[in-house]
Write a protein that holds these residues in place. Structure first.
Motif, PDB file in Angstrom:
ATOM      1  N   ASP A   1       0.838  -1.202   0.000  1.00 15.29           N
ATOM      2  CA  ASP A   1       0.000   0.000   0.000  1.00 15.29           C
ATOM      3  C   ASP A   1       0.874   1.253   0.000  1.00 15.29           C
ATOM      4  N   SER A   2       0.413   2.284  -0.713  1.00 21.58           N
ATOM      5  CA  SER A   2       1.112   3.564  -0.718  1.00 21.58           C
ATOM      6  C   SER A   2       0.106   4.692  -0.558  1.00 21.58           C
ATOM      7  N   ILE A   3       0.580   5.809  -0.044  1.00 20.04           N
ATOM      8  CA  ILE A   3      -0.257   6.991   0.163  1.00 20.04           C
ATOM      9  C   ILE A   3       0.444   8.178  -0.498  1.00 20.04           C
ATOM     10  N   PRO A   4      -0.097   8.704  -1.600  1.00 18.34           N
ATOM     11  CA  PRO A   4       0.530   9.871  -2.232  1.00 18.34           C
ATOM     12  C   PRO A   4       0.278  11.137  -1.420  1.00 18.34           C
ATOM     13  N   VAL A   5       1.304  11.984  -1.311  1.00 12.94           N
ATOM     14  CA  VAL A   5       1.209  13.241  -0.573  1.00 12.94           C
ATOM     15  C   VAL A   5       1.747  14.356  -1.458  1.00 12.94           C
ATOM     16  N   ARG A   6       0.969  15.424  -1.594  1.00 15.07           N
ATOM     17  CA  ARG A   6       1.376  16.514  -2.484  1.00 15.07           C
ATOM     18  C   ARG A   6       1.538  17.856  -1.771  1.00 15.07           C
ATOM     19  N   CYS A   7       1.267  17.914  -0.474  1.00 15.91           N
ATOM     20  CA  CYS A   7       1.448  19.170   0.249  1.00 15.91           C
ATOM     21  C   CYS A   7       1.826  18.867   1.693  1.00 15.91           C
ATOM     22  N   PHE A   8       2.487  19.814   2.317  1.00 16.20           N
ATOM     23  CA  PHE A   8       2.995  19.623   3.669  1.00 16.20           C
ATOM     24  C   PHE A   8       1.868  19.415   4.670  1.00 16.20           C
ATOM     25  N   GLU A   9       0.753  20.097   4.477  1.00 16.15           N
ATOM     26  CA  GLU A   9      -0.369  19.943   5.410  1.00 16.15           C
ATOM     27  C   GLU A   9      -0.840  18.495   5.474  1.00 16.15           C
ATOM     28  N   ASP A  10      -0.884  17.810   4.324  1.00 16.03           N
ATOM     29  CA  ASP A  10      -1.297  16.406   4.316  1.00 16.03           C
ATOM     30  C   ASP A  10      -0.261  15.527   5.011  1.00 16.03           C
ATOM     31  N   MET A  11       1.022  15.861   4.856  1.00 19.30           N
ATOM     32  CA  MET A  11       2.064  15.080   5.520  1.00 19.30           C
ATOM     33  C   MET A  11       1.969  15.238   7.026  1.00 19.30           C
ATOM     34  N   VAL A  12       1.615  16.422   7.495  1.00 22.76           N
ATOM     35  CA  VAL A  12       1.436  16.637   8.931  1.00 22.76           C
ATOM     36  C   VAL A  12       0.306  15.745   9.464  1.00 22.76           C
ATOM     37  N   VAL A  13      -0.781  15.666   8.705  1.00 22.92           N
ATOM     38  CA  VAL A  13      -1.896  14.816   9.118  1.00 22.92           C
ATOM     39  C   VAL A  13      -1.453  13.357   9.196  1.00 22.92           C
ATOM     40  N   LEU A  14      -0.726  12.890   8.183  1.00 24.10           N
ATOM     41  CA  LEU A  14      -0.261  11.497   8.192  1.00 24.10           C
ATOM     42  C   LEU A  14       0.678  11.237   9.366  1.00 24.10           C
ATOM     43  N   ALA A  15       1.602  12.178   9.629  1.00 24.45           N
ATOM     44  CA  ALA A  15       2.515  12.001  10.749  1.00 24.45           C
ATOM     45  C   ALA A  15       1.753  11.914  12.060  1.00 24.45           C
ATOM     46  N   SER A  16       0.687  12.695  12.181  1.00 26.13           N
ATOM     47  CA  SER A  16      -0.132  12.644  13.387  1.00 26.13           C
ATOM     48  C   SER A  16      -0.804  11.284  13.532  1.00 26.13           C
TER      49      SER A  16
ATOM     50  N   PHE B   1       0.094  21.433  15.886  1.00 25.50           N
ATOM     51  CA  PHE B   1       0.197  20.151  15.210  1.00 25.50           C
ATOM     52  C   PHE B   1       0.490  19.060  16.243  1.00 25.50           C
ATOM     53  N   PHE B   2      -0.105  17.889  16.043  1.00 19.54           N
ATOM     54  CA  PHE B   2       0.145  16.678  16.823  1.00 19.54           C
ATOM     55  C   PHE B   2      -0.443  16.712  18.231  1.00 19.54           C
ATOM     56  N   SER B   3      -1.237  17.725  18.548  1.00 16.84           N
ATOM     57  CA  SER B   3      -1.920  17.732  19.845  1.00 16.84           C
ATOM     58  C   SER B   3      -3.010  16.666  19.859  1.00 16.84           C
TER      59      SER B   3
END
Length: 280
Positions: free
Chosen positions: A61-76, A90-92
Motif C-alpha cells: 500500500d502507498s499513500i501519495p502526498v502533495r502538500c505539507f499539510e497532508d504530511m502533517v496529518v499522516l505524521a499525526s 500540530f500533533f496535539s
C-alpha cells in the motif's frame, strides 16, 4: 501524569521492533527500489515525489502526498498525539482526534503496518518550504514583504518537529529516504551531503534518527578492497558507520553494523534488531 517505569524486558522488546533510519543516496542509485526488500503486508509507502514508477509491481500500500499539510496529518496518524503539544498545535490530542475522525480508513491501515517508508525527505523539505512561504512568519512585520529567513526558520522547526514525532511513533520502524548530493569546493575537495531545503533540518537529522545510511555504488580493487565510484561502480553497498573511509554521512546507534553492508534493507533491519547474545 504520563511518567512510568519501563522494564528491561519491555525496552528490549521495543528495541527489537522499531528503529528510525535516514537512507541517503545519489539520484538513480536504487533507494526507492529498496521498498521491494520489505514485506508488503507490513509496510506502507508515503510517496511525496510521485516516484513509484520503479516499484510499480510492488504489491504493498502507498499513500501519495502533495502538500505539507497532508504530511502533517499522516505524521499525526502514524505517531498519535503528543501530550506536550498545545491544543491548537500540530500533533496535539485535538489535532489527532479531529483527523482520526475524518480518516478512519487511514487509521486502520497505519495501525496494521509496522514499517513506514517515507520517500522522500528531500521532497518533504521542499513541500514544507512552499507551505512556510505562505505563513505570517514569512513576511516582515514592518514592511509586509517576504522574509526568506523567517520562512526557512519556520520550515526547519516544523520539519524537525514532524521527524521527531515520527521517531516517537509506537511500534513503527520509520525509513526516511533522501537524495545525497556531491559538493566540490574551490580547492577541488569533494564532500557528500543530504539534499534538503535549508541547513538546520539537515544538521539536526542525524541526532533524531537511530541510523544514518548512505547508499552508493562501489568498485572492487584487485585485492578486493572497496572503492567508492558513484559514476562507474557496479556494486551497491550501504555505508553505515561514522568516520568511514569514504567520507559519506553515516551513523550506527545499534553498534551492530559493519562499515559497509549489502544493499538490502530487510537484512539490515534483521541485523540491527537481532536479539542480544546472553551474557556469560
Amino acid at each position: 501524569m504520563a511518567l512510568r517505569i519501563v522494564t528491561a524486558d519491555e525496552r528490549l522488546s521495543r528495541a527489537a521492533n522499531k528503529t528510525t533510519i535516514a537512507l541517503f543516496g545519489p539520484t538513480g542509485v536504487g533507494k526507492t527500489t529498496q521498498l521491494k526488500r520489505l514485506a508488503p503486508s507490513e509496510t506502507v509507502c508515503i510517496d511525496l515525489e510521485a516516484g513509484m514508477k520503479s516499484v510499480q509491481d510492488w504489491p504493498g500500500d502507498s499513500i501519495p502526498v502533495r502538500c505539507f499539510e497532508d504530511m502533517v496529518v499522516l505524521a499525526s496518524l502514524v505517531g498519535g498525539s503528543n501530550p506536550a503539544a498545545a491544543p491548537e498545535a500540530f500533533f496535539s490530542q485535538q489535532h489527532y482526534t479531529h483527523f482520526a475522525g475524518l480518516h478512519p480508513e487511514l487509521v486502520a491501515l497505519l495501525a496494521s503496518k509496522s514499517i513506514v517508508f517515507l520517500d522522500s525527505i528531500t521532497d518533504l523539505t521542499r513541500q514544507a518550504m512552499a507551505w512556510a512561504k505562505k505563513q505570517p512568519e514569512a513576511f516582515s512585520e514592518k514592511t509586509g514583504k517576504p522574509d526568506v529567513r523567517g520562512a526557512y526558520g519556520l520550515m526547519a522547526r516544523e520539519v524537525i518537529g514532524l521527524l521527531k514525532h515520527l521517531q516517537h511513533a509506537p511500534g513503527k520502524t520509520t525509513i526516511m529516504v533522501g537524495i545525497l548530493e556531491k559538493h566540490t569546493d574551490e580547492f577541488g575537495k569533494v564532500t557528500w551531503q543530504p539534499q534538503m531545503e535549508g541547513g538546520k533540518a539537515g544538521r539536526e537529522l542525524p541526532g533524531i534518527v537511530d541510523q544514518v545510511i548512505s547508499m552508493s555504488l562501489f568498485a572492487r580493487e584487485e585485492d578486493g578492497t572497496l572503492r567508492h565510484d558513484p559514476e562507474r561502480g557496479t556494486e551497491r553497498r550501504f555505508v553505515c558507520r561514522a568516520g568511514n573511509r569514504f567520507g559519506l554521512p553515516a551513523k550506527d546507534r545499534s553498534g551492530r553494523l559493519d562499515e559497509t553492508e549489502p544493499a538490502d534493507l530487510a537484512a539490515l533491519l534483521r541485523k540491527i534488531n537481532a536479539p542480544a547474545a546472553p551474557i556469560a
